[in-house]
Design a protein around this motif. Structure first.
Motif, PDB file in Angstrom:
ATOM      1  N   ALA A 198       0.037  -1.084  -0.170  1.00  0.00           N
ATOM      2  CA  ALA A 198      -0.172   0.430   0.245  1.00  0.00           C
ATOM      3  C   ALA A 198       0.856   1.417   0.161  1.00  0.00           C
ATOM      4  O   ALA A 198       1.835   1.315   0.554  1.00  0.00           O
ATOM      5  CB  ALA A 198      -0.948   0.224   1.079  1.00  0.00           C
ATOM      6  N   GLY A 199       0.605   2.522  -0.872  1.00  0.00           N
ATOM      7  CA  GLY A 199       0.899   3.350  -1.286  1.00  0.00           C
ATOM      8  C   GLY A 199       2.353   3.465  -1.691  1.00  0.00           C
ATOM      9  O   GLY A 199       3.318   4.573  -1.722  1.00  0.00           O
ATOM     10  N   ARG A 200       2.366   2.393  -1.978  1.00  0.00           N
ATOM     11  CA  ARG A 200       4.641   2.479  -3.027  1.00  0.00           C
ATOM     12  C   ARG A 200       4.573   3.642  -4.514  1.00  0.00           C
ATOM     13  O   ARG A 200       3.659   3.489  -4.147  1.00  0.00           O
ATOM     14  CB  ARG A 200       4.200   1.136  -3.684  1.00  0.00           C
ATOM     15  N   ARG A 201       5.561   3.582  -4.266  1.00  0.00           N
ATOM     16  CA  ARG A 201       5.763   4.675  -4.648  1.00  0.00           C
ATOM     17  C   ARG A 201       7.689   4.161  -5.391  1.00  0.00           C
ATOM     18  O   ARG A 201       8.390   4.173  -4.497  1.00  0.00           O
ATOM     19  CB  ARG A 201       5.895   5.834  -4.579  1.00  0.00           C
ATOM     20  N   GLN A 202       7.476   4.080  -6.658  1.00  0.00           N
ATOM     21  CA  GLN A 202       9.154   4.090  -7.759  1.00  0.00           C
ATOM     22  C   GLN A 202      10.058   4.964  -6.898  1.00  0.00           C
ATOM     23  O   GLN A 202       9.251   6.268  -6.933  1.00  0.00           O
ATOM     24  CB  GLN A 202       8.920   3.932  -8.978  1.00  0.00           C
ATOM     25  N   VAL A 203      11.273   5.466  -6.553  1.00  0.00           N
ATOM     26  CA  VAL A 203      12.320   6.122  -6.032  1.00  0.00           C
ATOM     27  C   VAL A 203      13.433   6.158  -6.683  1.00  0.00           C
ATOM     28  O   VAL A 203      14.067   4.847  -6.984  1.00  0.00           O
ATOM     29  CB  VAL A 203      12.617   6.393  -4.349  1.00  0.00           C
ATOM     30  N   ASP A 204      14.074   6.949  -6.959  1.00  0.00           N
ATOM     31  CA  ASP A 204      15.516   6.917  -7.239  1.00  0.00           C
ATOM     32  C   ASP A 204      16.253   6.613  -6.090  1.00  0.00           C
ATOM     33  O   ASP A 204      16.129   6.644  -5.637  1.00  0.00           O
ATOM     34  CB  ASP A 204      15.818   8.477  -8.256  1.00  0.00           C
ATOM     35  N   ASP A 205      18.120   6.691  -6.705  1.00  0.00           N
ATOM     36  CA  ASP A 205      18.633   6.171  -6.131  1.00  0.00           C
ATOM     37  C   ASP A 205      19.101   6.899  -5.139  1.00  0.00           C
ATOM     38  O   ASP A 205      19.417   6.773  -3.635  1.00  0.00           O
ATOM     39  CB  ASP A 205      20.320   6.078  -6.914  1.00  0.00           C
ATOM     40  N   ARG A 206      18.709   7.991  -4.685  1.00  0.00           N
ATOM     41  CA  ARG A 206      19.615   9.059  -3.639  1.00  0.00           C
ATOM     42  C   ARG A 206      18.468   8.673  -3.173  1.00  0.00           C
ATOM     43  O   ARG A 206      18.404  10.088  -2.117  1.00  0.00           O
ATOM     44  CB  ARG A 206      19.220  10.402  -4.549  1.00  0.00           C
ATOM     45  N   ARG A 207      16.978   8.991  -3.486  1.00  0.00           N
ATOM     46  CA  ARG A 207      15.598   8.607  -1.956  1.00  0.00           C
ATOM     47  C   ARG A 207      16.379   7.677  -1.093  1.00  0.00           C
ATOM     48  O   ARG A 207      16.463   7.022   0.137  1.00  0.00           O
ATOM     49  CB  ARG A 207      14.969   8.737  -2.746  1.00  0.00           C
ATOM     50  N   VAL A 208      17.259   6.404  -2.011  1.00  0.00           N
ATOM     51  CA  VAL A 208      17.699   5.190  -1.161  1.00  0.00           C
ATOM     52  C   VAL A 208      18.441   5.494  -0.049  1.00  0.00           C
ATOM     53  O   VAL A 208      18.399   5.097   0.807  1.00  0.00           O
ATOM     54  CB  VAL A 208      18.361   4.501  -1.803  1.00  0.00           C
ATOM     55  N   GLY A 210      19.119   8.661   1.090  1.00  0.00           N
ATOM     56  CA  GLY A 210      18.421   9.755   2.021  1.00  0.00           C
ATOM     57  C   GLY A 210      17.517   8.922   3.027  1.00  0.00           C
ATOM     58  O   GLY A 210      17.403   9.331   4.374  1.00  0.00           O
ATOM     59  N   MET A 211      16.922   7.856   2.791  1.00  0.00           N
ATOM     60  CA  MET A 211      16.845   6.762   4.076  1.00  0.00           C
ATOM     61  C   MET A 211      17.272   6.738   5.486  1.00  0.00           C
ATOM     62  O   MET A 211      16.963   6.166   5.999  1.00  0.00           O
ATOM     63  CB  MET A 211      16.144   5.632   3.109  1.00  0.00           C
ATOM     64  N   VAL A 234      20.503  18.633   6.456  1.00  0.00           N
ATOM     65  CA  VAL A 234      21.101  19.012   5.489  1.00  0.00           C
ATOM     66  C   VAL A 234      21.993  18.348   4.081  1.00  0.00           C
ATOM     67  O   VAL A 234      21.167  18.093   3.348  1.00  0.00           O
ATOM     68  CB  VAL A 234      22.526  19.814   6.035  1.00  0.00           C
ATOM     69  N   ASP A 235      22.322  16.918   4.800  1.00  0.00           N
ATOM     70  CA  ASP A 235      22.895  16.024   4.117  1.00  0.00           C
ATOM     71  C   ASP A 235      22.125  15.441   3.033  1.00  0.00           C
ATOM     72  O   ASP A 235      22.519  15.456   2.062  1.00  0.00           O
ATOM     73  CB  ASP A 235      23.864  15.468   5.048  1.00  0.00           C
ATOM     74  N   ALA A 236      21.013  14.894   3.682  1.00  0.00           N
ATOM     75  CA  ALA A 236      20.212  14.496   2.955  1.00  0.00           C
ATOM     76  C   ALA A 236      19.323  14.660   1.902  1.00  0.00           C
ATOM     77  O   ALA A 236      18.595  14.828   1.261  1.00  0.00           O
ATOM     78  CB  ALA A 236      18.927  13.778   4.167  1.00  0.00           C
ATOM     79  N   TYR A 237      19.467  16.478   2.098  1.00  0.00           N
ATOM     80  CA  TYR A 237      18.547  17.390   1.419  1.00  0.00           C
ATOM     81  C   TYR A 237      19.024  17.497   0.006  1.00  0.00           C
ATOM     82  O   TYR A 237      19.165  17.507  -1.298  1.00  0.00           O
ATOM     83  CB  TYR A 237      18.300  18.906   1.808  1.00  0.00           C
ATOM     84  N   GLU A 238      21.200  17.708   0.555  1.00  0.00           N
ATOM     85  CA  GLU A 238      21.471  17.769  -0.820  1.00  0.00           C
ATOM     86  C   GLU A 238      21.829  16.385  -1.769  1.00  0.00           C
ATOM     87  O   GLU A 238      21.860  16.006  -2.945  1.00  0.00           O
ATOM     88  CB  GLU A 238      23.148  17.739  -0.547  1.00  0.00           C
ATOM     89  N   VAL A 239      21.869  15.267  -0.982  1.00  0.00           N
ATOM     90  CA  VAL A 239      22.452  13.678  -1.980  1.00  0.00           C
ATOM     91  C   VAL A 239      20.658  14.035  -2.596  1.00  0.00           C
ATOM     92  O   VAL A 239      20.971  13.187  -3.307  1.00  0.00           O
ATOM     93  CB  VAL A 239      21.961  13.002  -0.978  1.00  0.00           C
ATOM     94  N   GLN A 240      19.631  14.303  -2.259  1.00  0.00           N
ATOM     95  CA  GLN A 240      18.697  14.284  -3.163  1.00  0.00           C
ATOM     96  C   GLN A 240      18.052  15.378  -4.004  1.00  0.00           C
ATOM     97  O   GLN A 240      16.818  15.150  -4.381  1.00  0.00           O
ATOM     98  CB  GLN A 240      17.657  13.631  -2.177  1.00  0.00           C
ATOM     99  N   GLY A 241      19.192  15.796  -4.023  1.00  0.00           N
ATOM    100  CA  GLY A 241      18.856  16.585  -4.999  1.00  0.00           C
ATOM    101  C   GLY A 241      17.864  17.954  -4.923  1.00  0.00           C
ATOM    102  O   GLY A 241      17.553  18.431  -6.102  1.00  0.00           O
ATOM    103  N   ARG A 242      18.301  18.222  -3.271  1.00  0.00           N
ATOM    104  CA  ARG A 242      17.024  19.297  -3.072  1.00  0.00           C
ATOM    105  C   ARG A 242      16.435  18.960  -3.185  1.00  0.00           C
ATOM    106  O   ARG A 242      14.885  20.078  -3.916  1.00  0.00           O
ATOM    107  CB  ARG A 242      17.734  20.365  -3.441  1.00  0.00           C
TER     108      ARG A 242
END
Length: 427
Positions: A198-208, A210-211, A234-242
């Motif tokens: 439920a609620g699945r969504r495909q994410v890019d590598d940066r989001r992984v 970020g997890m 802040v690190d997660a924000y930069e890694v995930q392309g803002r």
């Protein structure tokens, strides 16, 4: 402001990150981050694994050691994959290898890749990262999927996408019967139940990546260490392309840290923190809401601390920054606060004077009007009590005079008018 908490796949015990003091907050991204991945939706195997290890808190030395370990494991796995052709079958071999050689015990809270390599303890995120690393090296198209409380993978072949539940060694294409060779011509058939995530969504590598950061943040939030969570956000924000999602997570961390400062009686620091965040990351409705709260709280402290006239001047001075609603609320409060101080001394004339000042500025204020009515009644009761004592002592003329003075101070008061009628000689 109501405090918010980020919700991710799991929380995680902290090991490698070096954090600042209670209110020393970092707004600069970790200089060790590879900026080349910030805009890359797909990250090749080596920088992907490095970023995951860094996000988990590994030192440079530890990262190099783990990368060598992963490379050795790949050489071993590559030999097994050589005779296997299909993407699904190769993914099967990769996942089984990971569980055979690395992973041994599931723990909902264990997201770190280095810990998974060292102890074998894993969760959905750490197992997904390991699977993705080896799938990338095997040239199998792969991505991650996220739900509110889980992560899993997908691989792709000529027929489309195939789910991979990485927490199970037989998790490729859940629902499909798979055979395990037991030797001696015996085979065991295993089926991992197919799930409707439920609620699945495909994410890019940066989001992984970020997890991993987000799980560290969750643990810090549980420990009420919101200030330390900002640097990771802040690190997660930069890694995930803002991305919008990572920006929202960052704002939550900043606002929670500001809330801690406010609760600690450091409202000016809370204000400065949010101003710095706005300057660093740009405007946001959330910043503005928090700034209004801090400015209101600081002005409120002045009203409570300063003498009446100085308090009014201070609120007037901050009118523009407070906004009209907050300004009116604080100004009204200043009048009421000082009226109450005089009312406690039964100084009804002085209290009424302050309320009348307030009503000149805010003639429609229901609070001020209500307090004026109460004050006038209390003032009248004082005259009533004085007149009653005189009347009961047989001093009728003096009692009537007291009532008349009261009616001059509180014109038309029903209690005093009633007293005057009772004390007047019968016609």
């Amino acid at each position: 402001m109501k405090r918010k908490t980020l919700i991710f796949c799991a929380a995680l015990a902290l090991f490698g990150h070096a954090f600042c003091g209670p209110f020393e907050i970092r707004f600069e991204a970790d200089k060790r981050l590879d900026s080349s991945i910030f805009e890359a939706r797909e990250i090749s195997a080596e920088p992907f694994a490095r970023a995951a290890l860094l996000a988990g808190g590994s030192s440079e030395k530890e990262i190099e050691e783990r990368m060598e370990e992963l490379d050795s494991l790949w050489e071993k796995l590559d030999a097994r994959l050589e005779p296997i052709a299909g993407a699904e079958e190769r993914a099967d071999a990769i996942l089984f290898f990971i569980h055979e050689e690395i992973l041994s015990k599931y723990n909902f809270y264990q997201t770190r890749v280095d810990e998974a390599l060292e102890s074998g303890v894993y969760n959905c995120v750490s197992s997904a990262i390991l699977f993705m690393y080896f799938a990338k090296r095997a040239a199998i198209p792969v991505c991650a999927c996220e739900t509110p409380r889980h992560a899993f993978c997908m691989i792709f072949d000529e027929n489309g996408g195939i789910d991979v539940e990485t927490t199970n060694p037989y998790g490729v294409n859940p629902g499909k019967k798979r055979g395990q060779d037991l030797g001696g011509g015996k085979k065991q058939w295993i089926t991992v139940p197919a799930k409707d995530y439920a609620g699945r969504r495909q994410v890019d590598d940066r989001r992984v990546i970020g997890m991993v950061y987000n799980n560290l943040i969750v643990q810090l939030q549980k420990k009420k260490q919101n200030a330390q969570s900002v640097g990771l956000a802040v690190d997660a924000y930069e890694v995930q392309g803002r991305s919008n999602a990572s920006r929202n997570d960052l704002e939550i961390c900043v606002l929670n840290a500001a809330g801690d400062l406010s609760a600690a009686g450091k409202e000016e620091e809370a204000l400065e923190l949010v101003l710095k965040a706005r300057e660093t990351f740009g405007p946001s409705p959330n910043w503005e809401k928090r700034l209004k709260v801090s400015r209101h709280n600081l002005a409120l402290a002045n009203v409570n601390r300063l003498p009446f006239e100085e308090a009014l001047e201070a609120v007037d001075k901050d009118r523009e920054s407070l906004g009209e609603e907050s300004f009116a609320e604080l100004k009204e409060y200043a009048y009421l606060l000082n009226e109450q101080k005089l009312s406690k001394k039964s100084d009804w004339p002085g209290a009424l004077k302050i309320i009348k000042m307030g009503l000149e500025e805010f003639p429609k204020s229901q609070k001020l009007l209500r307090h004026q009515s109460i004050l006038m009644q209390n003032y009248a009761i004082d005259f009533h009590n004085e007149a009653a004592d005189l009347y009961n002592a047989g001093k009728t003329e003096e009692a009537v005079a007291a009532v008349r003075r009261g009616l001059e101070a509180v014109p038309g008061n029903k209690i005093l008018l009633g007293d005057l009628e009772k004390m007047s000689p019968a016609r």
